[in-house]
Design an enzyme around this catalytic site. Structure first.
Site, PDB file in Angstrom:
ATOM      1  N   GLY A  69       0.800  -1.147   0.051  1.00  0.00           N
ATOM      2  CA  GLY A  69      -0.076  -0.131  -0.137  1.00  0.00           C
ATOM      3  C   GLY A  69       0.962   1.179   0.061  1.00  0.00           C
TER       4      GLY A  69
ATOM      5  N   HIS B 229       3.518   4.461   2.686  1.00  0.00           N
ATOM      6  CA  HIS B 229       4.928   4.197   3.372  1.00  0.00           C
ATOM      7  C   HIS B 229       6.143   4.800   2.658  1.00  0.00           C
ATOM      8  CE1 HIS B 229       2.208   1.446   5.454  1.00  0.00           C
ATOM      9  NE2 HIS B 229       2.031   0.902   4.318  1.00  0.00           N
TER      10      HIS B 229
ATOM     11  N   LYS C 131       5.527  -8.320   2.361  1.00  0.00           N
ATOM     12  CA  LYS C 131       5.602  -8.111   3.838  1.00  0.00           C
ATOM     13  C   LYS C 131       4.286  -9.031   4.335  1.00  0.00           C
ATOM     14  CE  LYS C 131       4.930  -3.575   3.641  1.00  0.00           C
ATOM     15  NZ  LYS C 131       4.922  -3.564   2.120  1.00  0.00           N
TER      16      LYS C 131
ATOM     17  N   HIS D  63       0.624   0.716   9.704  1.00  0.00           N
ATOM     18  CA  HIS D  63      -0.442   1.158   9.117  1.00  0.00           C
ATOM     19  C   HIS D  63      -1.353   2.024  10.149  1.00  0.00           C
ATOM     20  CE1 HIS D  63       0.222  -2.488   6.775  1.00  0.00           C
ATOM     21  NE2 HIS D  63       0.130  -1.656   5.775  1.00  0.00           N
TER      22      HIS D  63
END
Length: 320
Positions: free
Chosen positions: A52, A55, A103, A208
Site C-alpha cells: 500500500g 509508506h 511483507k 498502518h
C-alpha cells in the site's frame, strides 16, 4: 468518492516522483507499476515488491540498480491488485525468474500469491516478518526490515544468484532481522484506538497506524532505546556477528531525533559486546505523518556485509 480521491492523491505523488527521478525509473500507469529505467535493466533474476501507499519512499523509492526491478503501489494502506503484480512479473522477467519480496500482511500475501499463480514466469516468494513484538513468527508483521532484505537481495541478484539461491538467502536474512517501532503521535489517516497523549508512547506499532503491544510513559531516548534493543535481542535470541543497525523515521520524526536514536542504539549494542558493523539512518518506511521511529537489527553473517556495501542507485537510497 473517497476511493477516487485517494487514487488521485497517490497518482499525483507518483507523477511528481517520476519527473524527479526520470533517470532511474519509469512508471506504467495502467496497471500501476514502477519499473527501473531500461538503462539499468539486466539479464538476471528480477526482484518485485510492493504494498500500500503511505509508506513512502517504500517501495517505489528502492527501484533501481542494485535493488528492485519493479514495485507495485496500492492505494493508501491497501495491497496492490493481482493485475498490477502480474504485469510487474511479466515485464521484469528476463528468463531467469522473478523473486517476490512480500511483507507479512494477509492482503499482500494473498494478492502476490494469486499473481504468481496467474503468471507464466517462474516465481518464488520471500515473506518478510521482522516484527520483534510477536513470538509467533507466522503472525509477525513485516516492518522496515524489508528495506534491508531488498538491499541485500538486490546486491545478490546483480551478482547472478539463481532464483532458488536468492529465495534461500532471503529467508535467512528475514530470520535474522528484527524491528520494533514506536509512535509519539497518531497517524492522521487511521487513528489508533483512543487519543495518544503527549506523555505516552505507542510501543510496538505496525506500519498502518495499528496499535502496538502496549502504551507506555514517554521516556528519554536513553531509556526508550535500551528497552527497544533488549526486546529485539530477545526476539533474535543471539547475535553471532557484528550487527547491521537501521534507524527509520515513521514520517514526521526529525533528523536530529533519528541521529540521537542511532547514537544511543550503537552505544547500547557496543556495551553488550555487539559493535555495529554498518548503520543506516533516515526515513525509509513510513506511516504517513506519524511522529515515531523504528529500530531494525540484523544479525548479519560476515558475508552479508559485502552485499550491504555493494553499490545501489535508487531514488531513496544510493550507496557507493
Amino acid at each position: 468518492m473517497a476511493k477516487d480521491s485517494k487514487d488521485i492523491s497517490v497518482k499525483s505523488r507518483l507523477k511528481e516522483f517520476e519527473q524527479t527521478h526520470q533517470d532511474n525509473i519509469v512508471i506504467q500507469w495502467d496497471p500501476l507499476v514502477v519499473f527501473r529505467h531500461p538503462h539499468y535493466q539486466k539479464n538476471k533474476v528480477a526482484l518485485v515488491s510492493g504494498g500500500g501507499s503511505g509508506h513512502e519512499p517504500l517501495h517505489a523509492g528502492f527501484v533501481g540498480e542494485g535493488m528492485l526491478d519493479a514495485a507495485c503501489p496500492g492505494e493508501i494502506f491497501t495491497s496492490p491488485s493481482p493485475d498490477q503484480i502480474t504485469s510487474a512479473i511479466h515485464q521484469s522477467d528476463t528468463g531467469k525468474g522473478v523473486l517476490l519480496i512480500v511483507k507479512n500482511y494477509q492482503g499482500d500475501r494473498m494478492n502476490f500469491e494469486i499473481a504468481a499463480e496467474l503468471s507464466e514466469s517462474d516465481t518464488l516468494m520471500v515473506l518478510v516478518n521482522d516484527d520483534a513484538t510477536q513470538s509467533d513468527r507466522d503472525s509477525a508483521r513485516g516492518l522496515a526490515g524489508v528495506v534491508v532484505v531488498e538491499k541485500m537481495l538486490g546486491a545478490a541478484a546483480e551478482r547472478g544468484l539463481t532464483l532458488e539461491a536468492l529465495a534461500e538467502l532471503g529467508d535467512d536474512i528475514v530470520s535474522r532481522t528484527r524491528t520494533i517501532g514506536v509512535a509519539f503521535s497518531t497517524c492522521s489517516f487511521r487513528k489508533m484506538a483512543g487519543s495518544l497523549e503527549s506523555h505516552e508512547v505507542e510501543y510496538g506499532v505496525g506500519i498502518h497506524g495499528e496499535l502496538g503491544i502496549s502504551r507506555i510513559p514517554r521516556s528519554p531516548i536513553n531509556v526508550l532505546i535500551p528497552k527497544m534493543i533488549d526486546d529485539i535481542l530477545q526476539s533474535l535470541e543471539a547475535v553471532s556477528f557484528q550487527p547491521i543497525l537501521m534507524v527509520n523515521g515513521l514520517g514526521a520524526a526529525l533528523a536530529s531525533d533519528l541521529d540521537l536514536a542511532l547514537e544511543e542504539a550503537q552505544k547500547v549494542l557496543a556495551e553488550k559486546g555487539m559493535p555495529v558493523a554498518r548503520t543506516l539512518v533516515g526515513t525509509f518506511a513510513t506511516t504517513l505523518d506519524t511522529d515515531g521511529i523504528s529500530l531494525t537489527v540484523v544479525d548479519a553473517r560476515p558475508e552479508w556485509i559485502e552485499l550491504w556495501d555493494t553499490p545501489a542507485t535508487t531514488p531513496a537510497l544510493a550507496i557507493g
